[in-house]
Design a protein around this motif. Sequence first.
Motif, PDB file in Angstrom:
ATOM      1  N   SER A   1       0.827  -1.209   0.000  1.00 31.92           N
ATOM      2  CA  SER A   1       0.000   0.000   0.000  1.00 31.92           C
ATOM      3  C   SER A   1       0.858   1.253   0.000  1.00 31.92           C
ATOM      4  O   SER A   1       0.561   2.239  -0.694  1.00 31.92           O
ATOM      5  CB  SER A   1      -0.926  -0.008   1.221  1.00 31.92           C
ATOM      6  OG  SER A   1      -1.764  -1.151   1.226  1.00 31.92           O
TER       7      SER A   1
ATOM      8  N   ARG B   1       1.080   4.244  -2.841  1.00 34.96           N
ATOM      9  CA  ARG B   1       0.900   5.659  -2.504  1.00 34.96           C
ATOM     10  C   ARG B   1       2.072   6.499  -3.002  1.00 34.96           C
ATOM     11  O   ARG B   1       1.881   7.650  -3.429  1.00 34.96           O
ATOM     12  CB  ARG B   1       0.752   5.816  -0.989  1.00 34.96           C
ATOM     13  CG  ARG B   1       0.497   7.251  -0.561  1.00 34.96           C
ATOM     14  CD  ARG B   1       0.145   7.370   0.890  1.00 34.96           C
ATOM     15  NE  ARG B   1      -0.178   8.751   1.242  1.00 34.96           N
ATOM     16  CZ  ARG B   1      -0.605   9.157   2.438  1.00 34.96           C
ATOM     17  NH1 ARG B   1      -0.768   8.257   3.408  1.00 34.96           N
ATOM     18  NH2 ARG B   1      -0.884  10.417   2.663  1.00 34.96           N
TER      19      ARG B   1
ATOM     20  N   ASN C   1      -0.291   9.341  -7.776  1.00 31.42           N
ATOM     21  CA  ASN C   1      -0.963  10.464  -7.139  1.00 31.42           C
ATOM     22  C   ASN C   1      -2.390  10.020  -6.824  1.00 31.42           C
ATOM     23  O   ASN C   1      -3.306  10.180  -7.635  1.00 31.42           O
ATOM     24  CB  ASN C   1      -0.961  11.682  -8.068  1.00 31.42           C
ATOM     25  CG  ASN C   1      -1.629  12.887  -7.428  1.00 31.42           C
ATOM     26  OD1 ASN C   1      -1.741  12.973  -6.198  1.00 31.42           O
ATOM     27  ND2 ASN C   1      -2.082  13.817  -8.250  1.00 31.42           N
ATOM     28  N   ILE C   2      -2.574   9.449  -5.648  1.00 27.70           N
ATOM     29  CA  ILE C   2      -3.848   8.827  -5.297  1.00 27.70           C
ATOM     30  C   ILE C   2      -4.897   9.905  -4.998  1.00 27.70           C
ATOM     31  O   ILE C   2      -4.777  10.639  -4.013  1.00 27.70           O
ATOM     32  CB  ILE C   2      -3.702   7.886  -4.084  1.00 27.70           C
ATOM     33  CG1 ILE C   2      -2.569   6.889  -4.328  1.00 27.70           C
ATOM     34  CG2 ILE C   2      -5.011   7.177  -3.800  1.00 27.70           C
ATOM     35  CD1 ILE C   2      -2.803   5.944  -5.466  1.00 27.70           C
TER      36      ILE C   2
ATOM     37  N   TYR D   1      -8.999   5.652  -4.469  1.00 29.35           N
ATOM     38  CA  TYR D   1      -8.678   4.913  -3.247  1.00 29.35           C
ATOM     39  C   TYR D   1      -8.748   3.419  -3.530  1.00 29.35           C
ATOM     40  O   TYR D   1      -9.736   2.909  -4.075  1.00 29.35           O
ATOM     41  CB  TYR D   1      -9.656   5.286  -2.136  1.00 29.35           C
ATOM     42  CG  TYR D   1      -9.470   4.491  -0.872  1.00 29.35           C
ATOM     43  CD1 TYR D   1      -8.258   4.483  -0.202  1.00 29.35           C
ATOM     44  CD2 TYR D   1     -10.517   3.736  -0.338  1.00 29.35           C
ATOM     45  CE1 TYR D   1      -8.082   3.750   0.961  1.00 29.35           C
ATOM     46  CE2 TYR D   1     -10.356   3.006   0.828  1.00 29.35           C
ATOM     47  CZ  TYR D   1      -9.130   3.016   1.466  1.00 29.35           C
ATOM     48  OH  TYR D   1      -8.957   2.284   2.624  1.00 29.35           O
TER      49      TYR D   1
ATOM     50  N   PRO E   1      -4.307  -0.842   3.104  1.00 25.52           N
ATOM     51  CA  PRO E   1      -4.648   0.433   2.463  1.00 25.52           C
ATOM     52  C   PRO E   1      -5.316   1.424   3.412  1.00 25.52           C
ATOM     53  O   PRO E   1      -5.086   2.634   3.315  1.00 25.52           O
ATOM     54  CB  PRO E   1      -5.608   0.018   1.342  1.00 25.52           C
ATOM     55  CG  PRO E   1      -5.241  -1.399   1.044  1.00 25.52           C
ATOM     56  CD  PRO E   1      -4.854  -1.985   2.355  1.00 25.52           C
TER      57      PRO E   1
ATOM     58  N   VAL F   1      -2.517   3.070   5.534  1.00 23.24           N
ATOM     59  CA  VAL F   1      -1.649   3.940   4.735  1.00 23.24           C
ATOM     60  C   VAL F   1      -2.385   5.193   4.274  1.00 23.24           C
ATOM     61  O   VAL F   1      -1.827   6.298   4.291  1.00 23.24           O
ATOM     62  CB  VAL F   1      -1.085   3.164   3.532  1.00 23.24           C
ATOM     63  CG1 VAL F   1      -0.376   4.102   2.561  1.00 23.24           C
ATOM     64  CG2 VAL F   1      -0.121   2.085   4.003  1.00 23.24           C
ATOM     65  N   MET F   2      -3.643   5.043   3.881  1.00 31.62           N
ATOM     66  CA  MET F   2      -4.409   6.182   3.362  1.00 31.62           C
ATOM     67  C   MET F   2      -5.238   6.875   4.437  1.00 31.62           C
ATOM     68  O   MET F   2      -5.819   7.932   4.190  1.00 31.62           O
ATOM     69  CB  MET F   2      -5.324   5.708   2.235  1.00 31.62           C
ATOM     70  CG  MET F   2      -4.600   5.091   1.050  1.00 31.62           C
ATOM     71  SD  MET F   2      -3.399   6.207   0.279  1.00 31.62           S
ATOM     72  CE  MET F   2      -4.468   7.514  -0.301  1.00 31.62           C
TER      73      MET F   2
END
Length: 284
Positions: free
Chosen positions: A135, A139, A143-144, A149, A221, A224-225
Amino acid sequence: MTSRGDIIEEERISRIEKGTGQDCHGGIETVICTSPSIVCLTQKLIAEMIGTYFIIFSGCGVVVVNILYGGKVTFPGICLTWGLIVMVMIYSVGHISGAHFNPAVTISFAVFRRFPWSQVPSYICAQLGGSLLASLTLRIMFNITPEAYFGTIPTDSNVRALVSEIIISFLLMFVISGVATDSRAIGELAGIAVGMTIMLNVFVAGPISGASMNPARSLGPAIVMGKYKGIWVYMVGPIIGIMAGGFVYNFIRFTDKPLRELTKSSSFLRSASPNNNASSSSNS
């Protein structure tokens, strides 16, 4: 008289017992690899981490690419990617670690006494570590955007997503139990069967829940996000479904046991019958 070779061998064994000998491959002098069992567990954990890493990297990566580059991959392409990467990693490291790649699968195997409980925490840490690293890689690479997502979020209600996760996780573990733990199955086809099951589940449940089937796949994920919406669904649903799938298959696995016992009893009675003994005597 003790030969020089015997003395050297005794010294080598002594170093290994103290933890300063060669590893199990006869290679580099090491203090970490003090026994074959430790080396073996270390290899399993590395295999689990690598397998989980590439499953998350490929499966989640194709989701990101599809969104950021105008839907070129398409939804069927996403489903196919998930199935293929799981199949590839099963054939790559399944003979080393068992190819769990899923904390719920590891726990289920331990519950049904097909995996030692002592290794469960290590396996789960390796799987979560692989998911987090994959993950983080995604990232950094892309460029998430919020739309891109690559985690799993219920698209409708949490209840509907939970039911979906339970059903598809049940099917996944049912297939795994059938092709990977039953000696009567064709073991060489295990990777294909599990991979195709993943693909079918993503086709059916992808639009509803994201078709996680794996707490590590959703948790990596999310961490991390920093998005935890409905995360409990992906912790509870896969565990319930996978445990249920394993239980049901283990329940039906031994349906032929009474038949085998009856056959053995009949064979014993025939061998012990007077007519059979008389026939044996006459033949002799």
